[in-house]
Design a protein around this motif. Sequence first.
Motif, mmCIF file in Angstrom:
data_model
loop_
_atom_site.group_PDB
_atom_site.id
_atom_site.type_symbol
_atom_site.label_atom_id
_atom_site.label_comp_id
_atom_site.label_asym_id
_atom_site.label_seq_id
_atom_site.Cartn_x
_atom_site.Cartn_y
_atom_site.Cartn_z
ATOM 1 N N LEU A 67 -91.998 61.398 -3.405
ATOM 2 C CA LEU A 67 -92.337 61.356 -4.832
ATOM 3 C C LEU A 67 -92.492 62.727 -5.479
ATOM 4 O O LEU A 67 -92.810 62.811 -6.653
ATOM 5 C CB LEU A 67 -93.613 60.535 -5.032
ATOM 6 N N GLY A 68 -92.309 63.783 -4.740
ATOM 7 C CA GLY A 68 -92.391 65.118 -5.310
ATOM 8 C C GLY A 68 -93.736 65.782 -5.065
ATOM 9 O O GLY A 68 -94.736 65.135 -4.742
ATOM 10 N N GLU A 69 -93.739 67.109 -5.241
ATOM 11 C CA GLU A 69 -94.922 67.908 -4.916
ATOM 12 C C GLU A 69 -96.142 67.569 -5.755
ATOM 13 O O GLU A 69 -97.264 67.539 -5.247
ATOM 14 C CB GLU A 69 -94.607 69.392 -5.039
ATOM 15 N N ALA A 70 -95.952 67.332 -7.026
ATOM 16 C CA ALA A 70 -97.093 67.041 -7.907
ATOM 17 C C ALA A 70 -97.795 65.763 -7.462
ATOM 18 O O ALA A 70 -99.029 65.722 -7.366
ATOM 19 C CB ALA A 70 -96.630 66.916 -9.355
ATOM 20 N N VAL A 71 -97.015 64.750 -7.164
ATOM 21 C CA VAL A 71 -97.584 63.473 -6.726
ATOM 22 C C VAL A 71 -98.186 63.613 -5.330
ATOM 23 O O VAL A 71 -99.225 63.033 -5.027
ATOM 24 C CB VAL A 71 -96.525 62.352 -6.778
ATOM 25 N N GLN A 72 -97.534 64.418 -4.485
ATOM 26 C CA GLN A 72 -98.073 64.658 -3.137
ATOM 27 C C GLN A 72 -99.487 65.223 -3.215
ATOM 28 O O GLN A 72 -100.382 64.791 -2.486
ATOM 29 C CB GLN A 72 -97.201 65.655 -2.367
ATOM 30 N N GLY A 73 -99.677 66.198 -4.075
ATOM 31 C CA GLY A 73 -100.996 66.811 -4.226
ATOM 32 C C GLY A 73 -102.047 65.821 -4.673
ATOM 33 O O GLY A 73 -103.166 65.807 -4.160
ATOM 34 N N ILE A 74 -101.674 64.979 -5.623
ATOM 35 C CA ILE A 74 -102.615 63.969 -6.127
ATOM 36 C C ILE A 74 -102.952 62.959 -5.033
ATOM 37 O O ILE A 74 -104.125 62.634 -4.814
ATOM 38 C CB ILE A 74 -102.029 63.266 -7.374
ATOM 39 N N ILE A 75 -101.932 62.470 -4.337
ATOM 40 C CA ILE A 75 -102.155 61.467 -3.291
ATOM 41 C C ILE A 75 -102.979 62.060 -2.145
ATOM 42 O O ILE A 75 -103.936 61.440 -1.675
ATOM 43 C CB ILE A 75 -100.825 60.883 -2.786
ATOM 44 N N CYS A 76 -102.626 63.259 -1.714
ATOM 45 C CA CYS A 76 -103.374 63.875 -0.611
ATOM 46 C C CYS A 76 -104.817 64.174 -1.001
ATOM 47 O O CYS A 76 -105.741 63.967 -0.208
ATOM 48 C CB CYS A 76 -102.664 65.129 -0.129
ATOM 49 N N SER A 77 -105.023 64.623 -2.228
ATOM 50 C CA SER A 77 -106.394 64.858 -2.702
ATOM 51 C C SER A 77 -107.167 63.549 -2.760
ATOM 52 O O SER A 77 -108.336 63.492 -2.364
ATOM 53 C CB SER A 77 -106.375 65.507 -4.089
ATOM 54 N N GLY A 78 -106.512 62.510 -3.244
ATOM 55 C CA GLY A 78 -107.148 61.188 -3.281
ATOM 56 C C GLY A 78 -107.510 60.696 -1.897
ATOM 57 O O GLY A 78 -108.587 60.130 -1.692
ATOM 58 N N LEU A 79 -106.619 60.917 -0.925
ATOM 59 C CA LEU A 79 -106.903 60.503 0.455
ATOM 60 C C LEU A 79 -108.123 61.235 1.012
ATOM 61 O O LEU A 79 -108.966 60.632 1.673
ATOM 62 C CB LEU A 79 -105.690 60.748 1.352
ATOM 63 N N VAL A 80 -108.226 62.522 0.730
ATOM 64 C CA VAL A 80 -109.376 63.297 1.215
ATOM 65 C C VAL A 80 -110.671 62.754 0.610
ATOM 66 O O VAL A 80 -111.677 62.585 1.313
ATOM 67 C CB VAL A 80 -109.203 64.796 0.904
ATOM 68 N N VAL A 81 -110.656 62.444 -0.677
ATOM 69 C CA VAL A 81 -111.843 61.896 -1.338
ATOM 70 C C VAL A 81 -112.212 60.551 -0.725
ATOM 71 O O VAL A 81 -113.378 60.304 -0.377
ATOM 72 C CB VAL A 81 -111.616 61.779 -2.865
ATOM 73 N N VAL A 82 -111.233 59.671 -0.567
ATOM 74 C CA VAL A 82 -111.494 58.336 0.011
ATOM 75 C C VAL A 82 -112.002 58.467 1.440
ATOM 76 O O VAL A 82 -112.964 57.793 1.832
ATOM 77 C CB VAL A 82 -110.226 57.455 -0.065
#
Length: 110
Positions: A67-82
């Motif tokens: 999905l691209g770098e921008a989405v990767q950052g959001i998803i990975c940050s979300g995973l860390v929070v969860v």
Amino acid sequence: MMLGFGIMFEKNPPKNINGVYGYRTSMSMKNQDIWNFAHQYCGKVWRTWGLMILIVSIFFTIISYFLGEAVQGIICSGLVVVQTIILIVSIIPVEKALKRTFDKNGKKYN
């Protein structure tokens, strides 16, 4: 992290009560019996929850790759929070198990 420490705590908990390493709450540090029980129980919770989190994290990480770098950052940050929230919430079942098994003075119920 949860999966690895879960397996370790369940099989080989820290031998002595200490303020540096292990599942450290006021209840878990009352005596050695509680310390050992808390680590075995916490190990089971972390092993189970950690495996589920690992599977979900791998799934979302693979999807984010496409999905691209921008989405990767959001998803990975979300995973860390969860993952962090789940790690903190895991205290609840362990403390409930301690309260079901030991009284407030640290004596095991019969």
